[in-house]
Design a protein around this motif. Sequence first.
Motif, PDB file in Angstrom:
ATOM      1  N   MET A  57       0.835  -1.181   0.000  1.00 42.01           N
ATOM      2  CA  MET A  57       0.000   0.000   0.000  1.00 42.01           C
ATOM      3  C   MET A  57       0.876   1.240   0.000  1.00 42.01           C
ATOM      4  SD  MET A  57      -3.266  -0.357   2.375  1.00 42.01           S
ATOM      5  CE  MET A  57      -3.206  -1.863   3.281  1.00 42.01           C
ATOM      6  N   SER A  58       0.332   2.258  -0.551  1.00 41.86           N
ATOM      7  CA  SER A  58       1.062   3.513  -0.610  1.00 41.86           C
ATOM      8  C   SER A  58       1.094   4.171   0.765  1.00 41.86           C
ATOM      9  CB  SER A  58       0.379   4.446  -1.619  1.00 41.86           C
ATOM     10  OG  SER A  58       0.920   5.727  -1.538  1.00 41.86           O
ATOM     11  N   PRO A  59       2.232   4.711   1.145  1.00 41.57           N
ATOM     12  CA  PRO A  59       2.303   5.425   2.430  1.00 41.57           C
ATOM     13  C   PRO A  59       1.425   6.672   2.449  1.00 41.57           C
ATOM     14  CG  PRO A  59       4.505   4.941   1.613  1.00 41.57           C
ATOM     15  CD  PRO A  59       3.538   4.582   0.532  1.00 41.57           C
ATOM     16  N   ALA A  60       0.985   7.149   1.289  1.00 39.30           N
ATOM     17  CA  ALA A  60       0.144   8.341   1.222  1.00 39.30           C
ATOM     18  C   ALA A  60      -1.289   8.059   1.671  1.00 39.30           C
ATOM     19  CB  ALA A  60       0.147   8.902  -0.189  1.00 39.30           C
ATOM     20  N   LEU A  61      -1.702   6.788   1.665  1.00 42.59           N
ATOM     21  CA  LEU A  61      -3.049   6.461   2.101  1.00 42.59           C
ATOM     22  C   LEU A  61      -3.152   6.600   3.611  1.00 42.59           C
ATOM     23  CD1 LEU A  61      -3.731   3.278  -0.049  1.00 42.59           C
ATOM     24  CD2 LEU A  61      -4.642   5.562  -0.414  1.00 42.59           C
ATOM     25  N   PRO A  62      -4.288   7.077   4.094  1.00 47.04           N
ATOM     26  CA  PRO A  62      -4.448   7.263   5.540  1.00 47.04           C
ATOM     27  C   PRO A  62      -4.767   5.939   6.256  1.00 47.04           C
ATOM     28  CG  PRO A  62      -6.414   7.999   4.412  1.00 47.04           C
ATOM     29  CD  PRO A  62      -5.430   7.609   3.351  1.00 47.04           C
ATOM     30  N   VAL A  63      -3.788   5.034   6.302  1.00 44.69           N
ATOM     31  CA  VAL A  63      -3.966   3.740   6.937  1.00 44.69           C
ATOM     32  C   VAL A  63      -2.965   3.643   8.075  1.00 44.69           C
ATOM     33  CG1 VAL A  63      -3.855   1.250   6.570  1.00 44.69           C
ATOM     34  CG2 VAL A  63      -4.715   2.718   4.766  1.00 44.69           C
ATOM     35  N   THR A  64      -3.446   3.201   9.225  1.00 42.03           N
ATOM     36  CA  THR A  64      -2.546   3.110  10.374  1.00 42.03           C
ATOM     37  C   THR A  64      -1.509   2.010  10.156  1.00 42.03           C
ATOM     38  OG1 THR A  64      -3.929   1.526  11.531  1.00 42.03           O
ATOM     39  CG2 THR A  64      -4.387   3.855  11.923  1.00 42.03           C
ATOM     40  N   GLU A  65      -0.436   2.119  10.890  1.00 40.20           N
ATOM     41  CA  GLU A  65       0.653   1.146  10.794  1.00 40.20           C
ATOM     42  C   GLU A  65       0.176  -0.253  11.210  1.00 40.20           C
ATOM     43  OE1 GLU A  65       4.216   0.437   9.414  1.00 40.20           O
ATOM     44  OE2 GLU A  65       3.441   2.466   9.402  1.00 40.20           O
ATOM     45  N   GLU A  66      -0.700  -0.322  12.215  1.00 39.39           N
ATOM     46  CA  GLU A  66      -1.214  -1.617  12.669  1.00 39.39           C
ATOM     47  C   GLU A  66      -2.063  -2.290  11.604  1.00 39.39           C
ATOM     48  OE1 GLU A  66      -1.709   1.210  14.495  1.00 39.39           O
ATOM     49  OE2 GLU A  66      -0.225   0.890  16.070  1.00 39.39           O
ATOM     50  N   LEU A  67      -2.910  -1.512  10.933  1.00 35.38           N
ATOM     51  CA  LEU A  67      -3.756  -2.068   9.882  1.00 35.38           C
ATOM     52  C   LEU A  67      -2.904  -2.523   8.700  1.00 35.38           C
ATOM     53  CD1 LEU A  67      -6.536  -2.717   8.771  1.00 35.38           C
ATOM     54  CD2 LEU A  67      -6.684  -0.361   7.941  1.00 35.38           C
ATOM     55  N   ARG A  68      -1.906  -1.749   8.346  1.00 33.06           N
ATOM     56  CA  ARG A  68      -1.009  -2.120   7.254  1.00 33.06           C
ATOM     57  C   ARG A  68      -0.286  -3.427   7.585  1.00 33.06           C
ATOM     58  NH1 ARG A  68       2.472   2.715   5.827  1.00 33.06           N
ATOM     59  NH2 ARG A  68       0.412   3.489   5.319  1.00 33.06           N
ATOM     60  N   PHE A  69       0.174  -3.567   8.822  1.00 29.39           N
ATOM     61  CA  PHE A  69       0.833  -4.799   9.262  1.00 29.39           C
ATOM     62  C   PHE A  69      -0.140  -5.978   9.215  1.00 29.39           C
ATOM     63  CE2 PHE A  69       1.951  -7.741  12.727  1.00 29.39           C
ATOM     64  CZ  PHE A  69       3.209  -8.138  12.284  1.00 29.39           C
ATOM     65  N   GLY A  70      -1.353  -5.766   9.696  1.00 27.44           N
ATOM     66  CA  GLY A  70      -2.360  -6.825   9.696  1.00 27.44           C
ATOM     67  C   GLY A  70      -2.711  -7.285   8.292  1.00 27.44           C
ATOM     68  N   LEU A  71      -2.851  -6.344   7.379  1.00 33.30           N
ATOM     69  CA  LEU A  71      -3.148  -6.713   5.991  1.00 33.30           C
ATOM     70  C   LEU A  71      -1.981  -7.461   5.358  1.00 33.30           C
ATOM     71  CD1 LEU A  71      -4.966  -3.492   4.748  1.00 33.30           C
ATOM     72  CD2 LEU A  71      -5.972  -5.736   5.169  1.00 33.30           C
ATOM     73  N   GLY A  72      -0.774  -7.074   5.694  1.00 31.21           N
ATOM     74  CA  GLY A  72       0.399  -7.796   5.183  1.00 31.21           C
ATOM     75  C   GLY A  72       0.431  -9.233   5.672  1.00 31.21           C
ATOM     76  N   ILE A  73       0.147  -9.425   6.956  1.00 30.69           N
ATOM     77  CA  ILE A  73       0.099 -10.773   7.528  1.00 30.69           C
ATOM     78  C   ILE A  73      -1.012 -11.583   6.866  1.00 30.69           C
ATOM     79  CG2 ILE A  73      -0.400 -12.087   9.634  1.00 30.69           C
ATOM     80  CD1 ILE A  73       2.371 -10.878   9.579  1.00 30.69           C
ATOM     81  N   LEU A  74      -2.156 -10.957   6.621  1.00 30.10           N
ATOM     82  CA  LEU A  74      -3.276 -11.633   5.964  1.00 30.10           C
ATOM     83  C   LEU A  74      -2.900 -12.094   4.554  1.00 30.10           C
ATOM     84  CD1 LEU A  74      -6.299 -12.398   6.219  1.00 30.10           C
ATOM     85  CD2 LEU A  74      -6.801 -10.190   5.164  1.00 30.10           C
ATOM     86  N   VAL A  75      -2.217 -11.247   3.809  1.00 28.33           N
ATOM     87  CA  VAL A  75      -1.821 -11.598   2.441  1.00 28.33           C
ATOM     88  C   VAL A  75      -0.812 -12.737   2.451  1.00 28.33           C
ATOM     89  CG1 VAL A  75      -0.547 -10.738   0.428  1.00 28.33           C
ATOM     90  CG2 VAL A  75      -2.360  -9.359   1.445  1.00 28.33           C
ATOM     91  N   VAL A  76       0.191 -12.656   3.336  1.00 32.14           N
ATOM     92  CA  VAL A  76       1.203 -13.714   3.412  1.00 32.14           C
ATOM     93  C   VAL A  76       0.564 -15.027   3.863  1.00 32.14           C
ATOM     94  CG1 VAL A  76       3.281 -14.456   4.628  1.00 32.14           C
ATOM     95  CG2 VAL A  76       3.123 -12.139   3.749  1.00 32.14           C
ATOM     96  N   GLY A  77      -0.300 -14.970   4.860  1.00 34.55           N
ATOM     97  CA  GLY A  77      -0.972 -16.171   5.352  1.00 34.55           C
ATOM     98  C   GLY A  77      -1.846 -16.817   4.294  1.00 34.55           C
ATOM     99  N   THR A  78      -2.552 -16.005   3.521  1.00 38.26           N
ATOM    100  CA  THR A  78      -3.392 -16.531   2.451  1.00 38.26           C
ATOM    101  C   THR A  78      -2.549 -17.199   1.377  1.00 38.26           C
ATOM    102  OG1 THR A  78      -4.999 -14.783   2.875  1.00 38.26           O
ATOM    103  CG2 THR A  78      -5.176 -15.920   0.772  1.00 38.26           C
TER     104      THR A  78
END
Length: 57
Positions: free
Chosen positions: A1-22
């Motif tokens: 995800m782009s750092p310009a998007l207003p997404v918290t660091e925790e959500l970005r980490f969680g989505l990364g874990i979700l993608v890797v796990g999937t």
Amino acid sequence: MSPALPVTEELRFGLGILVVGTGLLAYTAGSLAVLERIEDGDGASAASRDGAPTADD
């Protein structure tokens, strides 16, 4: 995800874990499906190894 998007660091980490796990889950499921096919004897003929359709398909 782009750092310009207003997404918290925790959500970005969680989505990364979700993608890797999937991805790991899909890889494991695919590997088990191939092993099942080999154990059932479907991979014994040359036609099924090269991807050509057989009478069983």
